[in-house]
Design a protein around this motif. Structure first.
Motif, PDB file in Angstrom:
ATOM      1  N   SER A 186       0.943  -1.459   0.030  1.00 35.66           N
ATOM      2  CA  SER A 186      -0.154  -0.035  -0.244  1.00 35.66           C
ATOM      3  C   SER A 186       0.942   1.300  -0.202  1.00 35.66           C
ATOM      4  N   ARG A 187      -0.032   2.332  -0.448  1.00 32.60           N
ATOM      5  CA  ARG A 187       1.119   3.356  -0.557  1.00 32.60           C
ATOM      6  C   ARG A 187       1.779   4.164   1.320  1.00 32.60           C
ATOM      7  N   GLN A 188       0.455   3.645   1.437  1.00 30.57           N
ATOM      8  CA  GLN A 188       1.039   4.012   3.003  1.00 30.57           C
ATOM      9  C   GLN A 188       1.981   2.969   3.717  1.00 30.57           C
ATOM     10  N   GLU A 189       1.953   1.900   3.622  1.00 29.59           N
ATOM     11  CA  GLU A 189       3.217   0.994   4.357  1.00 29.59           C
ATOM     12  C   GLU A 189       4.779   1.738   3.221  1.00 29.59           C
ATOM     13  N   LEU A 190       4.687   1.802   2.282  1.00 36.30           N
ATOM     14  CA  LEU A 190       5.845   2.177   1.641  1.00 36.30           C
ATOM     15  C   LEU A 190       6.564   3.869   1.981  1.00 36.30           C
ATOM     16  N   ILE A 191       5.507   4.595   2.485  1.00 29.90           N
ATOM     17  CA  ILE A 191       5.528   6.180   2.770  1.00 29.90           C
ATOM     18  C   ILE A 191       6.470   5.658   4.285  1.00 29.90           C
ATOM     19  N   GLY A 194       9.912   5.276   4.667  1.00 29.35           N
ATOM     20  CA  GLY A 194      10.677   5.274   4.446  1.00 29.35           C
ATOM     21  C   GLY A 194      11.365   5.856   2.990  1.00 29.35           C
ATOM     22  N   VAL A 195      10.571   5.530   1.786  1.00 35.65           N
ATOM     23  CA  VAL A 195      10.930   5.836   0.466  1.00 35.65           C
ATOM     24  C   VAL A 195      10.517   7.630  -0.044  1.00 35.65           C
ATOM     25  N   ALA A 196      11.586   7.305  -0.751  1.00 34.52           N
ATOM     26  CA  ALA A 196      11.874   8.948  -0.634  1.00 34.52           C
ATOM     27  C   ALA A 196      10.669   9.925  -1.720  1.00 34.52           C
ATOM     28  N   CYS A 197      10.118   8.846  -2.551  1.00 33.91           N
ATOM     29  CA  CYS A 197       9.014   9.289  -3.621  1.00 33.91           C
ATOM     30  C   CYS A 197       8.207   8.163  -3.662  1.00 33.91           C
ATOM     31  N   LEU A 198       7.074   7.772  -4.044  1.00 36.96           N
ATOM     32  CA  LEU A 198       5.447   7.175  -4.792  1.00 36.96           C
ATOM     33  C   LEU A 198       5.954   7.291  -7.093  1.00 36.96           C
ATOM     34  N   VAL A 199       5.552   6.565  -6.883  1.00 36.96           N
ATOM     35  CA  VAL A 199       5.765   6.345  -8.321  1.00 36.96           C
ATOM     36  C   VAL A 199       3.685   5.272  -8.585  1.00 36.96           C
ATOM     37  N   ASP A 200       3.701   5.960 -10.091  1.00 40.87           N
ATOM     38  CA  ASP A 200       2.262   5.156  -9.753  1.00 40.87           C
ATOM     39  C   ASP A 200       2.251   4.812 -11.631  1.00 40.87           C
ATOM     40  N   ALA A 201       3.271   4.567 -12.465  1.00 41.50           N
ATOM     41  CA  ALA A 201       3.397   3.972 -12.832  1.00 41.50           C
ATOM     42  C   ALA A 201       4.853   3.855 -13.856  1.00 41.50           C
ATOM     43  N   PRO A 202       5.295   2.471 -14.395  1.00 48.05           N
ATOM     44  CA  PRO A 202       6.953   2.736 -15.280  1.00 48.05           C
ATOM     45  C   PRO A 202       6.824   4.082 -15.978  1.00 48.05           C
ATOM     46  N   GLN A 203       6.294   4.655 -16.822  1.00 49.36           N
ATOM     47  CA  GLN A 203       6.764   5.343 -17.209  1.00 49.36           C
ATOM     48  C   GLN A 203       7.037   6.794 -17.150  1.00 49.36           C
ATOM     49  N   ASP A 204       6.570   7.207 -15.490  1.00 49.56           N
ATOM     50  CA  ASP A 204       6.667   8.251 -14.466  1.00 49.56           C
ATOM     51  C   ASP A 204       8.307   8.137 -13.745  1.00 49.56           C
ATOM     52  N   LEU A 205       8.820   6.544 -14.113  1.00 49.77           N
ATOM     53  CA  LEU A 205      10.317   6.170 -12.814  1.00 49.77           C
ATOM     54  C   LEU A 205      11.395   6.907 -13.569  1.00 49.77           C
ATOM     55  N   ALA A 206      11.766   6.436 -14.620  1.00 46.18           N
ATOM     56  CA  ALA A 206      12.872   7.492 -15.064  1.00 46.18           C
ATOM     57  C   ALA A 206      13.438   8.651 -14.630  1.00 46.18           C
ATOM     58  N   GLU A 207      13.084   9.843 -14.281  1.00 48.24           N
ATOM     59  CA  GLU A 207      12.851  11.140 -14.013  1.00 48.24           C
ATOM     60  C   GLU A 207      13.005  11.147 -12.363  1.00 48.24           C
ATOM     61  N   PRO A 208      12.832  10.332 -11.711  1.00 41.11           N
ATOM     62  CA  PRO A 208      12.817  10.062  -9.748  1.00 41.11           C
ATOM     63  C   PRO A 208      14.242   9.261 -10.118  1.00 41.11           C
ATOM     64  N   ILE A 209      14.608   8.268 -10.594  1.00 40.98           N
ATOM     65  CA  ILE A 209      15.821   7.001 -10.357  1.00 40.98           C
ATOM     66  C   ILE A 209      16.927   8.068 -11.098  1.00 40.98           C
ATOM     67  N   LEU A 210      17.070   9.010 -11.671  1.00 42.26           N
ATOM     68  CA  LEU A 210      17.787   9.467 -12.572  1.00 42.26           C
ATOM     69  C   LEU A 210      18.143  10.922 -11.316  1.00 42.26           C
ATOM     70  N   THR A 211      17.432  11.192 -10.825  1.00 44.36           N
ATOM     71  CA  THR A 211      17.377  12.116  -9.027  1.00 44.36           C
ATOM     72  C   THR A 211      18.017  12.375  -8.297  1.00 44.36           C
ATOM     73  N   LEU A 212      17.528  11.200  -8.174  1.00 41.30           N
ATOM     74  CA  LEU A 212      18.008  10.821  -6.723  1.00 41.30           C
ATOM     75  C   LEU A 212      19.500   9.507  -6.958  1.00 41.30           C
ATOM     76  N   THR A 213      19.680   9.395  -7.854  1.00 39.09           N
ATOM     77  CA  THR A 213      21.674   8.718  -7.858  1.00 39.09           C
ATOM     78  C   THR A 213      22.608   9.786  -7.821  1.00 39.09           C
ATOM     79  N   GLN A 214      22.190  10.906  -8.045  1.00 39.10           N
ATOM     80  CA  GLN A 214      22.966  11.998  -7.601  1.00 39.10           C
ATOM     81  C   GLN A 214      23.712  11.889  -6.294  1.00 39.10           C
TER      82      GLN A 214
END
Length: 223
Positions: A186-191, A194-214
């Motif tokens: 669930s969203r609550q379980e993940l939050i 301690g996840v840094a963010c939640l992503v709702d679709a695979p096509q939206d995942l690349a941007e946070p991966i690129l941002t958070l690996t800095q």
């Protein structure tokens, strides 16, 4: 830039194969057999932990796992489906020079066969999973093992998964984590994990991966 991906509930939907294999094990043990939808909570935790909870800490856990793997290893692992958009995401990340790994509590041999079957292995530098004796089934141990083997800076890496175990394992080893909502947590379980963010679709995942690996300070997501 490095990204570790969970398998079940993140890259593929394993519901049919896992639940049918659990039902098979319970039936062989002479135990009550719940409907598939009542067993989806078992997708994510280690199989030993799941059967321990399901059977009430019974002495039958070892046999239950053996029976589960008996069916899963021949039939269940292919009763599975790649989530729409995952191959395109992995291709995009690879083209952007993100080094990709799989980090799953599933047996490594099963994970490799699944990824080979769906032609996804080619995207990953390495596929990491657990051993038959339950070594590295806990995501904290698994990610620690990956860091020891690969020797990359955890500050430049992110763990992507659908359950709290992924976030907990990442945090214990100095990685940030992204929670995906198309899986079984669930969203609550993940939050709360301690996840840094939640992503709702695979096509939206690349941007946070690129941002958070800095290698910059990060904050956990808020409800």
């Amino acid at each position: 830039m490095i990204a570790l991906f969970d398998l079940d509930g993140t890259l593929t939907d394993p519901k049919v194969g896992i639940t049918r294999s659990v039902q098979y094990a319970l039936d062989r043990l002479g135990r009550p057999v719940p409907e598939a939808d009542e067993l989806t909570w078992m997708i994510g935790p280690t199989i030993f932990a799941s059967f321990t909870e399901l059977l009430g800490g019974a002495d039958e856990v070892q046999e239950a796992v053996r029976l589960y793997r008996e069916r899963y290893g021949t039939i269940g692992l292919f009763e599975n489906e790649v989530y729409a958009g995952i191959p395109a995401l992995l291709e995009d990340l690879r083209e952007k020079n993100v080094r990709l790994y799989v980090a799953t509590s599933k047996l490594q041999v099963f994970a490799r066969r699944i990824l080979d079957h769906f032609d996804l292995s080619r995207f990953f530098v390495e596929i990491y999973g657990s051993e038959p004796d339950n070594r590295n089934a806990d995501k904290r141990d698994l990610i620690r093992h990956i860091l020891k083997q690969e020797r990359f800076d955890p500050m430049g890496a992110v763990m992507i998964g659908d359950r709290k175990h992924d976030a907990i394992g990442a945090k214990a080893n100095g990685l940030t984590s992204i929670g995906v909502t198309w899986g079984y947590g669930s969203r609550q379980e993940l939050i709360e994990a301690g996840v840094a963010c939640l992503v709702d679709a695979p096509q939206d995942l690349a941007e946070p991966i690129l941002t958070l690996t800095q290698t910059t300070p990060r904050r956990a997501a808020t409800p």
